[in-house]
Every structure is written in C-alpha cells, then in structure tokens.
Design a protein around this motif. Structure first.
Motif, mmCIF file in Angstrom:
data_model
loop_
_atom_site.group_PDB
_atom_site.id
_atom_site.type_symbol
_atom_site.label_atom_id
_atom_site.label_comp_id
_atom_site.label_asym_id
_atom_site.label_seq_id
_atom_site.Cartn_x
_atom_site.Cartn_y
_atom_site.Cartn_z
ATOM 1 N N SER A 84 -57.557 16.165 -23.474
ATOM 2 C CA SER A 84 -56.918 16.476 -22.198
ATOM 3 C C SER A 84 -57.594 15.758 -21.038
ATOM 4 O O SER A 84 -56.928 15.229 -20.146
ATOM 5 C CB SER A 84 -56.931 17.989 -21.947
ATOM 6 N N ASN A 215 -51.476 19.589 -17.191
ATOM 7 C CA ASN A 215 -50.659 20.738 -17.591
ATOM 8 C C ASN A 215 -49.678 20.437 -18.720
ATOM 9 O O ASN A 215 -49.110 21.356 -19.306
ATOM 10 C CB ASN A 215 -49.874 21.271 -16.387
ATOM 11 N N PHE A 217 -47.865 19.759 -22.130
ATOM 12 C CA PHE A 217 -48.077 20.029 -23.554
ATOM 13 C C PHE A 217 -46.824 19.722 -24.380
ATOM 14 O O PHE A 217 -46.895 19.675 -25.612
ATOM 15 C CB PHE A 217 -48.492 21.482 -23.784
ATOM 16 N N GLN A 233 -54.090 22.059 -23.549
ATOM 17 C CA GLN A 233 -52.969 22.908 -23.147
ATOM 18 C C GLN A 233 -52.137 23.324 -24.353
ATOM 19 O O GLN A 233 -51.664 24.468 -24.422
ATOM 20 C CB GLN A 233 -52.080 22.175 -22.120
ATOM 21 N N GLN A 237 -51.907 27.201 -25.355
ATOM 22 C CA GLN A 237 -50.612 27.875 -25.303
ATOM 23 C C GLN A 237 -50.228 28.406 -26.675
ATOM 24 O O GLN A 237 -49.565 29.432 -26.795
ATOM 25 C CB GLN A 237 -49.525 26.947 -24.738
ATOM 26 N N ILE A 273 -57.570 27.066 -18.425
ATOM 27 C CA ILE A 273 -56.652 25.967 -18.121
ATOM 28 C C ILE A 273 -56.627 25.660 -16.633
ATOM 29 O O ILE A 273 -56.530 24.503 -16.220
ATOM 30 C CB ILE A 273 -55.228 26.318 -18.617
#
Length: 299
Positions: A84, A215, A217, A233, A237, A273
């Motif tokens: 990320s 952010n 994904f 992410q 999630q 996050i």
C-alpha cells in the motif's frame, strides 16, 4: 489638540457580536468534524465490553492497546502495508509528473489541433468503457497479478490535469518567454520554471491522488489473486467483514482475560487505515487552499 490613534479602528458592538458568533460557529464546526475521529480512537483503546455496550462516548475507560497489538499480528499485514505504501508513493509521484507535463503540453498555443486533443482528453471524464471491457483489456495487456496494475491504469487523472493546466495558464508568460529567448527547450522550461512555480497545485492534486491510492482496494479485488500482492486496504476490509470470526480467533489465541469483540476489531481496523493518510495531510495543507483556489479561477 486632537489625538490620533494610528492603525487602530474602533469596533462597534455589532462587530464584537459578529466575531463572537463567528468564532463560536467555527469552534463548534471544528468539534463536529473532529469528534468522529476522537470517538473512534477512544473506543479502540477502551475496555471492549464497555465499547460493545455503547458506554464510551466522551472519554476512554479501561485504557489498553491490546486491539492494536492483535491487529498488527494479522497474517500478511506487513507485506500488505508495504504494498500500500509503495503503490501510494510511486502512484502519486508518477501521476503528478505525468499530469503536470500533460497539462503543460495543453497550454502551448502552437500545438497542432490543440483544442481537438484537449476536448478529446476531457471527454474521457464523462465516458468510459465499463468494468468488464476494462477488466478484459487489462488482462490482455498482462496486468493480472502484476503490481503495475496499481500504478499504470490510474497514472493520468484528467480532473487533476485540468486543475494543473488552469494554474499554469495563470503564471506570468514572460518568465517562460525569457527562458525561450535564452535557448531553453520545452522540457528545460517545464523543469526549471513551470514545476517550481506550480508546487501549490501539484501538492493539492498529489493529496487527491495519494488518498485515492491509499484507499483503493477494488483493483486488488479484481486483478490480484496472489496474497503477496494484496494491499493493506484489501486485507483489512476482508478482516473487517470477518470481524466475528477474527475476534474469536484472537480471544482463543491470546490472553484469556482479554475479550476481543467484533466492534472493537472493526474500529481498530478503521483507525489503522485512517491514521497514515491523516498524518500526511498537515504537510500539504498549506498548499491546499492556494492551489485549489487558483486552479479554479479559469475553466
């Protein structure tokens, strides 16, 4: 003899009332904006049984950091965090450079059929092929299970390019003309003159790009099946949806006195996050207002 108070303007009662109301409004507005983050944070460090009962509202109770410790132990979290960060840094840097040069490219009046190419580019903001054709196209180009799928497809943002183009057009033309007289080419003028003067708007669009990259994904969900290429992410999630089972696993594998709850795990994942991108914002905030205001002067 009359005395003069230089530099002092006497305020009326109405001015004082306005200032009080103005400060009161903005203080309340700031509290409204900050409270959700504060509420989220105090719930992640409070006793999970109290959090689950909804008893944490204004200050933490039974403070601990076990939720963060347990979340950091999740499988593949370190690799996903690296992916990320890498996609955010590389994607933001490359997108900012490409969008900046494309914007500079469209400011040149002597460009052949400039208006046609510009309108053709802007039209892509309103029309797209759709999800399935995009998926098939990227698969045909070899982007499946490829880290570059995070970087290349989103390299050009037309919206950001338009903002930068408008900003560049507001710069004094004489600066570039003097460099042209001295024999500087387009790239030299772009690097030596345009880029340094465009720092406010570039910082602004870089913030937009960084937030979007951090952010995102869906691209991982659609194009990546290798766990070593998963992003933070996507991992979080996935754990967020499985909070019930995850809480049971953490409780069984950890201290028996510590009770992990789905709500506590979900809030902690949300904070993990959110915190990194919030930490970046203060460094570009001073450029943000200037860049977005100047970039919005012209269409």
């Amino acid at each position: 003899m009359r005395s003069h108070h230089k530099g002092k303007i006497k305020s009326s009662a109405g001015d004082h009332v306005f200032q009080i109301l103005n400060y009161t409004f903005f203080i309340l507005f700031t509290l409204i904006c900050v409270y959700p983050f504060y509420y989220l944070f105090i719930n992640t460090i409070s006793d999970n049984s109290l959090v689950n009962a909804g008893k944490i509202m204004f200050y933490p109770k039974g403070i601990h950091f076990r939720n963060y410790i347990d979340v950091m132990k999740l499988e593949n979290l370190g690799t996903a965090a690296f992916n990320s960060v890498a996609r955010t840094v590389l994607g933001t840097a490359l997108s900012s450079i490409v969008c900046s040069y494309l914007a500079y490219f469209f400011t040149k009046q002597n460009l052949w059929m400039r208006k046609l190419w510009y309108r053709f580019t802007v039209a892509t903001m309103y029309f797209s092929a759709g999800l399935i054709p995009t998926y098939l196209n990227l698969r045909m180009l070899g982007f499946m299970n490829n880290f570059l799928v995070y970087i290349i497809p989103g390299m050009i943002s037309v919206y950001n390019m338009v903002l930068i183009k408008t900003y560049i057009e507001s710069l004094p033309a004489e600066l570039e003309e003097s460099a042209e007289i001295d024999g500087a080419g387009y790239i030299r003028r772009f690097v030596s003159i345009v880029l340094p003067l465009s720092v406010p708007i570039i910082a602004t669009v870089s913030l937009f790009t960084a937030v979007s990259q951090w952010n995102s994904f869906m691209d991982c969900l659609l194009y990546i099946t290798k766990p070593q290429l998963y992003t933070l992410q996507y991992i979080l999630q996935m754990y967020f949806r499985q909070a019930q089972q995850l809480a049971q696993q953490l409780e069984m594998g950890g201290d028996s006195a510590f009770q992990a709850t789905p709500k506590g795990i979900q809030m902690t994942i949300t904070m993990v996050i959110t915190i990194p991108i919030i930490c970046v914002y203060p460094f570009v905030q001073r450029y943000f207002v200037k860049g977005i205001m100047v970039g919005a002067i012209k269409g």
